[in-house]
Write a protein that holds these residues in place. Structure first.
Motif, short mmCIF file in Angstrom:
data_model
loop_
_atom_site.label_atom_id
_atom_site.label_comp_id
_atom_site.label_asym_id
_atom_site.label_seq_id
_atom_site.Cartn_x
_atom_site.Cartn_y
_atom_site.Cartn_z
N LEU A 64 -40.88 84.02 -53.53
CA LEU A 64 -41.79 84.60 -54.51
C LEU A 64 -41.07 84.82 -55.84
O LEU A 64 -39.88 85.13 -55.87
N ILE B 264 -42.36 86.41 -46.94
CA ILE B 264 -41.45 86.26 -48.09
C ILE B 264 -40.03 86.19 -47.53
O ILE B 264 -39.59 87.08 -46.82
N PHE C 105 -45.38 81.24 -56.27
CA PHE C 105 -44.54 81.17 -55.09
C PHE C 105 -44.33 79.72 -54.66
O PHE C 105 -45.05 78.82 -55.06
#
Lengths: 247, 791
Positions: B142, B171, B199
């Motif tokens: 991210l 993540i 992302f």
């Protein structure tokens, strides 16, 4: 309108314009202290032409500055008629100069950006019952040069404009510090004549500092200064016409 | 002592000490200008170097070519194009992130992660965590600022709608990317960390999500040395045209890089526009101070020469005096510039996301600063110094003749009849030295202009905000669709409870051409009379959007060298890719971008499409906002949602934190100039008139009356300077608006009366304070001494 102040308007019954009592002036303090005046007491009659003589540093200029309201005494009193000058505030001293005093200096001190006439107007604009600038310039014989700037006038002419400027307000006293100092003898005599005329026609007291001892002959009273004190005061029985004087 | 410093040097130091107030004022003016220079030039160098190093290390691509869908084998053809060193196919798409604590849907970009093992382009700078494992379909990296804004860390997971399907993604790392140094949402004025999301996920996973298995929708390239960019871009467009290419572009059209380049361009303009103004004012002040000094020291100069000092020695003595002040100012300016630079580097870091950004002014910046200042100062006083150097001793020791005013009497004769003697002195003083009066006036004017310019900044921003958010775009929310949709979607949106109005738009990428000029942009199809997002003319009246011609924004007209009525060619880069010729039917005012408007029905017909929409503007009930957002998050066709209020808030925040801080510094600078000029002029006037003023005091003039003569001249000049400075400020503001306007946003020239008022007050207060400082000296005037000295 400017505030009226308590400087007496009329001549005092005793006939003195100034009374100095034990006037002392010290510049600086401690070791560097210079005693310019050491207890000067004097009485100057209304309407007199007084010549102050004395070597450099004798205190005559300091005395003139104090009675003229430019400087203050360290000790003692100076009475202008009934008013104690030493007690006046700065603003009142300014007012005193504005209404009663005329000054003439060695280096004329004209405003270079104003013509002869305008230099006189500078004073007549703020005075209470002045003569017209034309009259004043006529008095010093410069009626024809009134539109000239200082740069266009000779030294003697500049000094006469300065005198016109000083007398235009019909001052009570006229102070002159070496008015002829920067002039040659012949021009100087012309200036002295003007001063005599002012004294006689306007009735103004004139206090005149000079290095030229010969000038003393035209005075009512001659005061000699020496080392910060009054050395002698003489009264002339007969006064000499300025044209008779030379140095 | 005498061995270290010559008596002349001691005199120099004492002279400096004597006029310390004036010297300090001049030093500050120099310092202000140099600080600006050091700051902008140093920052420019820092940005350039940081950008170069960052791009190089992360292998930032030289060109980008988006397509709809192209097969992977095409990459080989592209790779073999002359001048191409490396070509890489990747997948770029849109996604909507649903964060539990944020009611509104957040639009995100999603990209295939560069594979670090291979020689990839656009490498990520991993800040924490790691990059994605290509065998895992649910891992993402991210964008770091976005993650920080929402408190997200590696180990957390987020809910994402990808191409209509919602999934939970983990993540694994936070990163910065050379592609997103300046990350801004389309249509926004300012970046906003909490709303700009990007992302990266594994190539295979993203390919599957976007139906791009074995295919790509963007090529990124590295050029070989000596490659011809236009040739490669043309070849790319040719190869990719059948695959829905919207147009290949180089780095300079890449949005983040473009903002960065424009910022650097503005810095370089700032470095050359403002500092010279300060320097010019300082040189003028040095000149009058030195001229006066030489005038009063005529006799001393004569004496020195009589003793056998040479012309050069005398000239050098005064030159050293000037150098001392200018070098002092330069040193102060360099230090101030460093401090300002550090401060601005902090501001830049909030908006430009480099892994590091350290303000470092190059030694050459300081050398240039000091050299230019000294040279300008010396050049400015050449005349005065030469006068001193060549003064003959005999002439020098004679007192100068009284200044001749005989020619000044005529100038104001008409007025003078009505004014008193003190006023005449003031007027004639002005006339006698017209050049000095004019330059003094200009100097104060420069302060006024600067004060006006500072306010212009704010006025322009407020106007941009008002026009953009209250006049042009009056919607609350806008949505963009993944693909152009049937206009039935408008009805669907209208049916949501709390939605008052919905307006469709169709945007399509086009290459516009007129003669040799071209612009790669898009054409916007709107209703003829839209009420939420509309085109307005320069008087802010809405423009009727026509179906027989296009409405172009003013800067676009300029770029394409068009006049109303001219034909423009639009090569559509979408769908059937038709080429359309349309006349210019009107000109629109614009704040952001270079829009072109056309009636939506006519646009769809020209494209050969049915009634399609690609975005919609909505007006909603603020109380039902959260439910509406929830509904929007669930609509699979929506690629992005933009909230007008948030754009506005982000912009306001940027202004407050960035230029907002500088407003105070610039106001301080204009005060410095005003004080510098007025104080110095007043000191000089006092020195020149000391005896006149003393004479007036002796004649019975009060302090106030004497000060009137001294300060009256400056008061007249200050009053004259206000309109001059105001006009100058307007001109400079117009110039700056023009110089700093870009394709990305256009700065309007607006200045409110309020701003002129505040600038006027700034200058008047500065002048009054300077006057008061000098008035103190009038009060201290030693009457007896002033009269005894011969001028």
């Amino acid at each position: 309108m400017r505030r009226r102040i308590a400087v007496s308007e009329t001549a005092s019954p005793v006939g003195s314009v100034f009374k100095a009592e034990g006037v002392t002036k010290v510049y600086g303090t401690g070791r560097a202290a210079v005693h310019a005046l050491r207890g000067v007491s004097l009485d100057i009659p209304e309407g007199d032409l007084v010549v102050l003589l004395g070597p450099s540093g004798s205190g005559k200029s300091t005395f003139l500055n104090i009675v003229g309201g430019l400087d203050r005494a360290t000790e003692g009193r100076v009475l202008f008629r009934d008013t104690d000058l030493t007690a006046l505030s700065d603003a009142r001293l300014t007012d005193y100069r504005r209404r009663h005093v005329g000054f003439v200096f060695q280096f004329y001190n004209l405003i270079p950006s104003l013509t002869a006439e305008e230099n006189v107007e500078l004073v007549t604009e703020i005075a209470e019952d002045p003569m017209t600038p034309a009259e004043a310039l006529d008095l010093v014989g410069l009626a024809k040069r009134r539109t000239h700037f200082p740069a266009e006038l000779s030294g003697g002419e500049q000094q006469r404009v300065a005198i016109a400027r000083a007398v235009a307000k019909r001052p009570t006293v006229l102070f002159c510090d070496e008015p002829t100092g920067a002039l040659d003898s012949q021009t100087g005599v012309e200036v002295l004549k003007v001063l005599r005329d002012v004294n006689q026609t306007l009735g103004a007291s004139v206090l005149l500092i000079t290095h030229a001892a010969a000038t003393a002959a035209m005075a009512d009273q001659v005061i000699r200064f020496s080392d910060g004190q009054v050395a002698s005061v003489e009264h002339n029985e007969t006064k000499v016409d300025p044209s008779q004087i030379s140095w | 002592m005498s061995h270290i410093l010559s008596p002349l040097d001691i005199k120099l130091l004492r002279d400096l000490w004597r006029i310390r107030g004036q010297a300090a004022a001049i030093m500050f003016v120099i310092a202000a200008g140099l600080a600006l220079y050091v700051m902008s030039d140093g920052m420019l160098g820092s940005l350039k170097e940081t950008r170069r190093a960052y791009y190089e290390r992360q292998q930032f691509a030289d060109a980008f070519a988006p397509v709809k869908r192209a097969p992977n084998y095409l990459l080989e053809d592209i790779q073999n194009l002359p001048g191409v060193a490396r070509a890489e196919g990747r997948v770029v798409g849109g996604a909507i992130i649903d964060l539990p604590d944020v009611s509104q849907p957040i639009t995100s970009q999603v990209l295939s992660a560069p594979e670090h093992g291979r020689a990839s382009l656009n490498l990520l700078h991993i800040v924490t965590g790691r990059t994605v494992d290509i065998t895992r379909a649910d891992e993402i990296v991210l964008l770091e600022p976005f993650a920080r804004a929402h408190g997200l860390n590696p180990g957390d997971s987020i809910l994402v709608t990808l191409h209509g399907a919602q999934r939970r993604l983990d993540i694994v790392g936070l990163a910065l990317s050379p592609e997103f140094v300046y990350a801004i949402n389309p249509g926004d004025f300012a970046p906003d960390d909490s709303r700009v999301s990007v992302f990266w996920m594994g190539r295979e996973a993203i390919g599957k999500a976007f139906d791009l298995d074995g295919a790509f929708n963007q090529v990124i390239l590295e050029f070989a040395k000596d490659a011809s960019e236009p040739a490669i871009l043309d070849a790319l467009d040719r190869i990719l045209a059948p695959y829905g290419a919207t147009g290949a572009y180089g780095r300079d059209e890449q949005i983040s890089n473009k903002y960065l380049m424009e910022e650097m361009d503005q810095l370089s303009k700032m470095a050359v526009i403002l500092p010279p103004i300060f320097l010019a004012v300082a040189v003028f002040l040095l000149n009058i101070v030195l001229t006066r000094m030489i005038q009063t020291e005529r006799e001393q100069i004569g004496l020195l020469k009589a003793f056998g000092y040479s012309n050069v020695e005398v000239g050098w003595h005064y030159a050293k005096f000037v150098l001392a002040i200018s070098l002092g100012g330069a040193a102060l300016g360099c230090l101030g510039g460093m401090a300002l630079g550090r401060m601005i580097a902090g501001v830049y870091q909030q908006f430009y996301k480099f892994p590091f950004l350290i303000f470092a002014a190059h030694a050459s910046t300081f050398v240039i600063s000091i050299a230019v200042t000294s040279a300008a100062a010396l050049l400015g006083v050449t005349f005065a110094v030469r006068q001193a150097a060549t003064l003959s001793p005999a002439v020098a020791m004679r007192p100068p003749a009284p200044p001749d005013y005989s020619k000044t009497a005529k100038v104001f004769r008409a007025i003078e009849r009505y004014v008193d003697q003190p006023s005449r002195i003031v007027l004639r003083g002005l006339v006698r030295r017209p050049v000095r009066a004019a330059v003094t006036c200009l100097g104060i004017g420069a302060a006024m202009a600067l004060a006006v310019m500072m306010r212009f900044n704010q006025d322009a921003i407020e106007y941009m905000m008002d026009v953009n958010f209250d006049v042009m775009d009056r919607s609350d929310v806008s949505v963009t669709f993944i693909e152009p949709q049937s206009d039935a979607v408008i009805l669907e949106l209208k049916r949501i409870d709390g939605v008052y109005a919905v307006e469709p738009q169709r945007n399509t990428p086009v290459m516009m051409r007129h003669g040799l000029a071209e612009h790669l942009g898009s054409i916007t199809g709107t209703l003829p009379e839209p009420t939420l997002n509309r085109a307005v003319d320069t008087d802010l009246r809405s423009i009727y959007v026509r179906s027989d011609g296009v409405i172009l924004s003013e800067p676009l007209m300029e770029k394409l060298q068009l006049a109303p009525g001219d034909l423009v060619t639009f090569e559509v880069r979408e769908g059937r890719r038709p080429t359309i010729d349309l006349p210019v039917a009107g000109v629109a005012n614009t704040m952001i971008g270079l829009p072109a408007y056309f009636e939506i029905g006519a646009l769809n017909r020209a494209l050969g499409d049915g009634p399609l929409v690609s975005s919609a503007y909505m007006q909603i009930d603020a109380n039902k906002r959260d439910e509406i957002y929830r509904k929007l998050k669930d609509m699979p066709t929506i690629a992005g949602v933009a909230m007008q209020k948030e754009s506005r808030d982000a912009f306001q925040k940027m202004i407050d934190e960035g230029p907002g801080t500088f407003r105070y510094i610039f106001t301080l600078f204009s005060v410095l100039i005003a004080v510098g000029v007025v104080y110095n002029s007043a000191r000089i006037a006092l020195a020149e008139r000391r005896r006149d003023l003393a004479s007036l005091r002796v004649l019975g003039f009060t302090r106030g009356e004497a000060a009137f003569i001294l300060l009256g001249e400056l008061a007249v000049l200050t009053v004259l300077a206000l309109p001059i400075g105001g006009s100058l400020g307007y001109l400079m503001s117009s110039y700056i608006a023009k110089a700093f306007s870009t394709e990305l946003y256009q700065i309007p020239v607006v200045l409110s009366w309020n701003s002129y008022g505040i600038a006027t007050i700034t200058v008047l207060v500065s002048a009054a304070v300077s006057g008061l400082l000098v008035q103190r000296d009038v009060n201290k005037l030693d009457l007896v001494r002033a009269l005894k000295t011969r001028e």
